[in-house]
Design a protein around this motif. Structure first.
Motif, PDB file in Angstrom:
ATOM      1  N   PHE A   1     -48.086  22.095  84.448  1.00  0.00           N
ATOM      2  CA  PHE A   1     -46.841  22.051  83.684  1.00  0.00           C
ATOM      3  C   PHE A   1     -47.035  22.692  82.309  1.00  0.00           C
ATOM      4  CE2 PHE A   1     -43.819  20.030  80.797  1.00  0.00           C
ATOM      5  CZ  PHE A   1     -42.630  20.123  81.510  1.00  0.00           C
ATOM      6  N   ALA A   2     -48.129  22.331  81.639  1.00  0.00           N
ATOM      7  CA  ALA A   2     -48.405  22.884  80.301  1.00  0.00           C
ATOM      8  C   ALA A   2     -48.675  24.384  80.366  1.00  0.00           C
ATOM      9  CB  ALA A   2     -49.598  22.157  79.682  1.00  0.00           C
ATOM     10  N   GLN A   3     -49.429  24.818  81.392  1.00  0.00           N
ATOM     11  CA  GLN A   3     -49.710  26.248  81.523  1.00  0.00           C
ATOM     12  C   GLN A   3     -48.449  27.035  81.852  1.00  0.00           C
ATOM     13  OE1 GLN A   3     -52.916  26.189  84.422  1.00  0.00           O
ATOM     14  NE2 GLN A   3     -54.454  26.431  82.820  1.00  0.00           N
ATOM     15  N   GLY A   4     -47.549  26.431  82.639  1.00  0.00           N
ATOM     16  CA  GLY A   4     -46.282  27.089  82.923  1.00  0.00           C
ATOM     17  C   GLY A   4     -45.464  27.275  81.662  1.00  0.00           C
ATOM     18  N   ALA A   5     -45.460  26.239  80.805  1.00  0.00           N
ATOM     19  CA  ALA A   5     -44.744  26.332  79.531  1.00  0.00           C
ATOM     20  C   ALA A   5     -45.394  27.376  78.624  1.00  0.00           C
ATOM     21  CB  ALA A   5     -44.723  24.967  78.847  1.00  0.00           C
ATOM     22  N   ALA A   6     -46.725  27.372  78.553  1.00  0.00           N
ATOM     23  CA  ALA A   6     -47.442  28.324  77.697  1.00  0.00           C
ATOM     24  C   ALA A   6     -47.243  29.760  78.172  1.00  0.00           C
ATOM     25  CB  ALA A   6     -48.932  27.979  77.675  1.00  0.00           C
ATOM     26  N   ASP A   7     -47.131  29.936  79.485  1.00  0.00           N
ATOM     27  CA  ASP A   7     -46.923  31.268  80.042  1.00  0.00           C
ATOM     28  C   ASP A   7     -45.570  31.848  79.619  1.00  0.00           C
ATOM     29  OD1 ASP A   7     -47.619  33.488  81.562  1.00  0.00           O
ATOM     30  OD2 ASP A   7     -46.581  32.720  83.334  1.00  0.00           O
ATOM     31  N   ARG A   8     -44.601  30.973  79.403  1.00  0.00           N
ATOM     32  CA  ARG A   8     -43.262  31.415  79.024  1.00  0.00           C
ATOM     33  C   ARG A   8     -43.146  31.671  77.520  1.00  0.00           C
ATOM     34  NH1 ARG A   8     -38.994  33.709  81.348  1.00  0.00           N
ATOM     35  NH2 ARG A   8     -39.522  32.491  83.223  1.00  0.00           N
ATOM     36  N   ILE A   9     -43.937  30.948  76.713  1.00  0.00           N
ATOM     37  CA  ILE A   9     -43.820  31.043  75.252  1.00  0.00           C
ATOM     38  C   ILE A   9     -44.764  32.137  74.738  1.00  0.00           C
ATOM     39  CG2 ILE A   9     -44.149  29.789  73.075  1.00  0.00           C
ATOM     40  CD1 ILE A   9     -43.460  27.232  74.745  1.00  0.00           C
ATOM     41  N   PRO A  10     -44.246  33.159  74.061  1.00  0.00           N
ATOM     42  CA  PRO A  10     -45.057  34.327  73.651  1.00  0.00           C
ATOM     43  C   PRO A  10     -46.229  33.990  72.735  1.00  0.00           C
ATOM     44  CG  PRO A  10     -42.706  34.793  73.422  1.00  0.00           C
ATOM     45  CD  PRO A  10     -42.828  33.333  73.697  1.00  0.00           C
ATOM     46  N   THR A  11     -46.066  32.982  71.874  1.00  0.00           N
ATOM     47  CA  THR A  11     -47.117  32.666  70.899  1.00  0.00           C
ATOM     48  C   THR A  11     -48.214  31.779  71.466  1.00  0.00           C
ATOM     49  OG1 THR A  11     -45.767  30.815  70.096  1.00  0.00           O
ATOM     50  CG2 THR A  11     -45.575  32.919  68.926  1.00  0.00           C
ATOM     51  N   ALA A  12     -48.083  31.340  72.703  1.00  0.00           N
ATOM     52  CA  ALA A  12     -49.068  30.432  73.312  1.00  0.00           C
ATOM     53  C   ALA A  12     -49.997  31.202  74.237  1.00  0.00           C
ATOM     54  CB  ALA A  12     -48.360  29.327  74.077  1.00  0.00           C
ATOM     55  N   ASP A  13     -51.193  30.645  74.460  1.00  0.00           N
ATOM     56  CA  ASP A  13     -52.178  31.218  75.376  1.00  0.00           C
ATOM     57  C   ASP A  13     -52.360  30.265  76.557  1.00  0.00           C
ATOM     58  OD1 ASP A  13     -55.260  31.289  76.259  1.00  0.00           O
ATOM     59  OD2 ASP A  13     -54.631  33.292  75.651  1.00  0.00           O
ATOM     60  N   VAL A  14     -52.174  30.789  77.761  1.00  0.00           N
ATOM     61  CA  VAL A  14     -52.190  29.953  78.958  1.00  0.00           C
ATOM     62  C   VAL A  14     -53.513  29.207  79.120  1.00  0.00           C
ATOM     63  CG1 VAL A  14     -52.057  29.954  81.472  1.00  0.00           C
ATOM     64  CG2 VAL A  14     -50.509  31.404  80.145  1.00  0.00           C
ATOM     65  N   VAL A  15     -54.632  29.910  78.971  1.00  0.00           N
ATOM     66  CA  VAL A  15     -55.941  29.305  79.191  1.00  0.00           C
ATOM     67  C   VAL A  15     -56.300  28.317  78.083  1.00  0.00           C
ATOM     68  CG1 VAL A  15     -58.409  29.759  79.448  1.00  0.00           C
ATOM     69  CG2 VAL A  15     -56.749  31.287  80.492  1.00  0.00           C
ATOM     70  N   THR A  16     -56.207  28.771  76.830  1.00  0.00           N
ATOM     71  CA  THR A  16     -56.610  27.938  75.703  1.00  0.00           C
ATOM     72  C   THR A  16     -55.754  26.683  75.588  1.00  0.00           C
ATOM     73  OG1 THR A  16     -57.263  29.932  74.519  1.00  0.00           O
ATOM     74  CG2 THR A  16     -57.055  27.925  73.231  1.00  0.00           C
ATOM     75  N   ASP A  17     -54.446  26.832  75.637  1.00  0.00           N
ATOM     76  CA  ASP A  17     -53.551  25.689  75.486  1.00  0.00           C
ATOM     77  C   ASP A  17     -53.605  24.778  76.705  1.00  0.00           C
ATOM     78  OD1 ASP A  17     -52.576  26.380  72.926  1.00  0.00           O
ATOM     79  OD2 ASP A  17     -51.252  27.873  73.813  1.00  0.00           O
ATOM     80  N   GLY A  18     -53.878  25.369  77.876  1.00  0.00           N
ATOM     81  CA  GLY A  18     -54.009  24.553  79.071  1.00  0.00           C
ATOM     82  C   GLY A  18     -55.214  23.632  79.010  1.00  0.00           C
TER      83      GLY A  18
END
Length: 489
Positions: free
Chosen positions: A440-457
């Motif tokens: 869920f968090a990685q899906g959200a991070a993937d959509r938000i330009p300022t977020a990083d999928v791996v790091t934030d996940g």
């Protein structure tokens, strides 16, 4: 049969809120395809069935094995034999933990393949082995748990200065991965057996804390691995591919899931067989019952992992992505609600809750413990999503004050609550968190330009592992205050 029915009722009460929440979101906020919804519902059925069988198997097989090995450790002739045997047990039950194998591959990919997943898994398992050995020595020497964790997390704080924020998140996530569906119930049983064998008025207090101690090992191991090798973190995530089909993905997952589960049980089975041949010499009836319990554990684990991986991960990723697109401001609120209910479906949480109620003579009810854990995990998931939305918030903004508060609070509660609290931090970050919430968090991070999928996940699991510790320590302070009020009255 009665025990199996009781477990089924317990699992249904825990998992149904998650299913209902996902269905409500799918019907009101996100347009989910029919294929994905059917896969989710099939996965839910497999999860319920698997979790019921798994918990039954833990009671019948894994618990007695932990008791026997705990007594063996406590009866060892000297401190070197005790620490050596505890290390071997800790390493053998961790090295093939399915959650750790998955995380090892994820970390290896994030490092650009600089280190193989086998090296990472081995290093983390060594860390667990050493900390379980130290944890057993702590129990037998009656060394206060608050000072144990003060020293351990103080060392982590010092070593964390030598690595990047990304590695701190990975280190804490490795800690969560080691306290999986197999290791946690076994280590809880091991801890209870050693403390009971020691006896005395401290036996109850010493029966908890070993899961918390083993959780420190992976953190130190990953940080040390980073310092020694000097590898750099290359947070590059591959494009996510959603599963296609309805029934086929579940059948295709049977082979590798069964293999992973067998690998997870094999080291422990070999160690138990050797110790039974040399020391335990159980009667055929007892041995047959334990073998049945291990088989139930294996079957339940396979069903559980297939249901979670094939039915829940896609749904979590898709919901996170779509909600971040259309309802970005609501993400922290939705994350709070998800965190409140998702922890109830963690297998190890129920094992811990049952053992807490047993050890405290029913004074601390399983339901009360679950309420505090739910609140802690809900706040952690919500905070993690806020971190994804606000790029200036870094992972250590949560972890440093959180663990500092936990260490401070541990000096105001009995050691019993200190041990329960640090154990709770480990069991809350299990396979459900590592799949649905992480997705869920990685899906959200993937959509938000300022977020990083791996790091934030990675950071989600780290935060989830920290919050329950603080909540249970607060429960301990409330308990102590009420006890004083009763004495005054």
């Amino acid at each position: 049969m009665d025990l199996l029915v009781d477990k089924l009722k317990e699992v249904l009460a825990s998992v149904l809120p998650i299913i209902v929440l996902v269905v409500i979101i799918s019907l009101t906020m996100v347009n989910v395809s029919a294929d994905m919804m059917i896969r989710f519902l099939i996965g839910a059925v497999l999860l319920i069935l698997g979790l019921t069988i798994f918990l039954f198997g833990v009671d019948v097989g894994m618990g007695p094995i932990g008791d026997l090995m705990g007594k063996s450790v406590a009866d060892a002739p000297n401190i070197w034999a005790i620490t050596g045997l505890a290390f071997v047990i800790g390493f053998s039950v961790t090295v093939a933990e399915p959650d750790l194998l998955i995380l090892g591959q994820q970390v290896s990919d994030a490092m650009g393949g600089t280190l193989s997943s086998a090296v990472i898994v081995a290093m983390v398992s060594l860390g667990v082995g050493f900390l379980i050995a130290f944890g057993i020595v702590r129990i037998l020497s009656s060394f206060s748990i608050k000072y144990f964790f003060f020293i351990a997390y103080g060392l982590i704080a010092l070593m964390a200065l030598l690595v990047s924020n990304d590695f701190i998140a990975i280190a804490f996530d490795a800690s969560g991965a080691t306290t999986g569906a197999l290791t946690t119930p076994f280590i809880l049983a091991l801890s209870a057996a050693v403390s009971a064998r020691k006896g005395g008025h401290m036996a109850e207090e010493d029966s908890f804390g070993l899961v918390g101690a083993m959780s420190v090992g992976p953190i130190l191991a990953v940080i040390l691995l980073s310092v020694i090798t000097g590898v750099s973190f290359q947070g590059q995530a591959e494009a996510y591919r959603y599963t296609e089909g309805i029934v086929a993905p579940f059948f295709s997952a049977i082979g590798h899931t069964l293999l992973e589960s067998l690998m997870a049980l094999t080291p422990l089975a070999i160690l138990f067989s050797f110790m039974n041949w040399k020391q335990f010499k159980l009667k055929k009836r007892e041995l047959k019952r334990i073998i049945k319990g291990v088989i139930y554990t294996l079957i339940g684990l396979v069903f559980f992992l297939i249901g979670v991986n094939q039915g829940f991960m896609d749904m979590g990723r898709f919901l996170g992505n779509m909600l971040a697109r259309d309802y970005q401001a609501w993400l922290p609120v939705i994350g709070l609600i998800m965190g409140l209910v998702i922890v109830l479906a963690e297998p190890a949480v129920h094992v811990l809750g049952d053992q807490v109620e047993t050890v405290t003579g029913g004074f601390i009810k399983n339901k009360l413990l679950l309420v505090f854990l739910s609140i802690g995990v809900g706040l952690a998931v919500s905070g993690s999503l806020i971190r994804i939305l606000v790029p200036s918030i870094q992972i250590w903004y949560y972890l440093l004050p959180g663990f500092l508060l936990a260490i401070c609070l541990s000096f105001f509660v009995d050691d019993l609550f200190g041990g329960i609290a640090f154990d709770a931090g480990g069991v809350a970050s299990g396979p459900m968190t590592a799949t649905f919430i992480l997705s869920f968090a990685q899906g959200a991070a993937d959509r938000i330009p300022t977020a990083d999928v791996v790091t934030d996940g990675f950071g989600v699991i780290a935060t989830v592992a920290m919050a329950p510790i603080v909540m249970i320590l607060l429960l301990g302070i409330i308990y102590k205050w009420k006890l004083k009020q009763q004495e005054m009255d």
